[in-house]
Design a protein around this motif. Structure first.
Motif, PDB file in Angstrom:
ATOM      1  N   ALA A 160      42.281  35.844  36.560  1.00 11.34           N
ATOM      2  CA  ALA A 160      42.198  37.017  36.246  1.00 11.34           C
ATOM      3  C   ALA A 160      41.072  37.697  35.729  1.00 11.34           C
ATOM      4  CB  ALA A 160      43.373  37.699  35.300  1.00 11.34           C
ATOM      5  N   THR A 161      40.595  38.770  35.618  1.00  8.81           N
ATOM      6  CA  THR A 161      39.481  39.621  35.116  1.00  8.81           C
ATOM      7  C   THR A 161      40.275  40.464  33.892  1.00  8.81           C
ATOM      8  OG1 THR A 161      38.084  39.961  37.196  1.00  8.81           O
ATOM      9  CG2 THR A 161      37.766  41.249  35.332  1.00  8.81           C
ATOM     10  N   SER A 202      45.801  41.136  34.405  1.00  9.89           N
ATOM     11  CA  SER A 202      44.464  41.481  33.891  1.00  9.89           C
ATOM     12  C   SER A 202      44.391  41.771  32.149  1.00  9.89           C
ATOM     13  CB  SER A 202      44.040  42.845  34.424  1.00  9.89           C
ATOM     14  OG  SER A 202      44.675  44.024  34.374  1.00  9.89           O
TER      15      SER A 202
END
Length: 407
Positions: free
Chosen positions: A287-288, A179
């Motif tokens: 991903a964030t 992340s």
């Protein structure tokens, strides 16, 4: 932004369909309608990334428009920019990424298209018409695509956009680890990470990672100053010498193969590549990002050397008509036009754009109840670190990139 002297009148004079334009716009391009009868005498020669220059889209455009001939070449942005700036007149348009428009404007290579020549422009999202107060105008897409602030003529008609992130193998990398942009440079993944071969992208990611690691404090990673570029180059070179990177990738298929095989477990990635890996039955996620995404838009930029500007306008309008918007949406991109909602299956639109769970049979690795990584378009748009942009210190950045490549 620089105002070109390529006037609307001159635009009309150089197109076979000047009468249609002068009358107030081209015929609406929808369903199976032909775009304009005059296109039979024109051709379309386009160049861009393989993600937009697709045979299925070009063939569909040819059938629906009645255009004389269509051809497309897939190549990476730096190569095409060099070719066009070197004087090539082989193309009618470049399916360019927004930040590279500055170089085309400065060298007077573009023939801005009147927004009125694109009927489907009426459905464009506000991202492309209303500036955000988060960035200077020229540091966001709405300040890049228009010829000037009057918003009458477009240097680029956007056709696809997204907010880029990290693609990773969740069976091999934890979601929390993935992340942050610093993960690309984490020694834990030595020899199994990937960077995009475009230096404007790679430097921005290095700067974001260095901010996170406490090595830099750059407010706008898309436009680092000379000192930050020097430091980012040292960082990239040191990581390369340590064997951090499995590959500098520039091709969609290459990225998919490296992630699917496990040769790369984490990489700067295009979301459709992540979807393509999933379609092979291999776990892959997008991903964030804690620091935020990289915002970008690609679109059709008419070239001044083209004798086929009506065909270019028709092609751009076709992209905003619905069907091609559905095609790119189901790859994991976003369409700049709200017309896609009318053309797309409601359940699929809800999944790709609104953050709703997948409904129905499994498709390309997406199963009942799955959610799009990162959530809705609105949620992802609110988490943008910066928009791709042309850096003030471009020459230095390229010099340092060359040093990185040869190190």
């Amino acid at each position: 932004m620089t105002t070109s002297n390529f006037s609307r009148r001159r635009f009309l004079q150089t197109t076979a369909g000047s009468a249609a334009l002068a009358a107030g716009g081209m015929p609406f391009f929808g369903g199976q309608q032909a775009f304009a009868a005059g296109l039979a005498e024109q051709q379309l020669r386009t160049v861009g990334l393989s993600v937009t220059v697709q045979d299925r889209i070009l063939n569909d455009f040819k059938v629906k428009s009645g255009i004389g001939s269509v051809s497309g070449k897939a190549d990476i942005f730096p190569n095409t920019q060099t070719e066009i700036l070197s004087g090539s007149d082989s193309y009618d348009c470049w399916e360019i990424i927004g930040e590279r428009l500055a170089a085309m404007v400065a060298t007077d290579k573009l023939a801005p298209a009147p927004a009125s020549s694109i009927p489907n422009w009426a459905g464009i999202r506000e991202t492309f018409t209303k500036p955000s107060d988060r960035w200077d105008l020229n540091r966001q897409i709405v300040g890049q695509i228009w010829e000037d602030e009057s918003q009458q003529r477009l240097n680029m008609i956007p056709t696809v956009f997204n907010y880029d992130s990290i693609g990773y193998r969740p069976d091999l990398v934890d979601a929390e680890e993935a992340s942050t942009w610093a993960a690309l440079f984490d020694p834990k993944f030595k020899g199994k990470t990937g960077l995009n071969v475009d230096p404007l992208i790679a430097f921005g990611q290095a700067v974001m990672a260095m901010n996170t690691l406490g090595l830099l404090e750059v407010a706008n990673p898309g436009n680092p100053d000379a000192a930050a570029i020097e430091e980012a180059a040292k960082f990239l070179i040191s990581k390369k010498k340590e064997g951090q990177f499995r590959a500098l990738w520039g091709d969609f298929g290459e990225l998919v193969n490296l992630l699917a095989s496990g040769e790369m477990v984490i990489a700067d990635a295009w979301q459709p590549a992540v979807m393509a890996v999933k379609a092979q039955g291999v776990e892959c996620s997008y991903a964030t990002m804690k620091e935020g995404y990289r915002g970008w838009a690609i679109g059709v930029a008419p070239l001044k050397t083209s004798p086929n500007l009506e065909a270019v306008a028709a092609y751009a309008d076709y992209w905003l008509s619905g069907p091609p918007a559905v095609a790119v949406s189901e790859q994991g991109y976003y369409s700049p036009t709200t017309n896609v909602k009318e053309a797309m299956d409601p359940d699929k639109y809800a999944f790709w754009y609104e953050g709703a769970p997948w409904v129905g049979e499994a498709e390309r690795g997406i199963k009942e109840g799955d959610l799009r990584d990162g959530g809705s378009l609105e949620t992802r748009a609110a988490n943008v670190a910066y928009w791709h942009q042309w850096p003030d210190e471009y020459d230095l950045l390229i010099q340092k990139w060359d040093e990185f490549l040869t190190a």
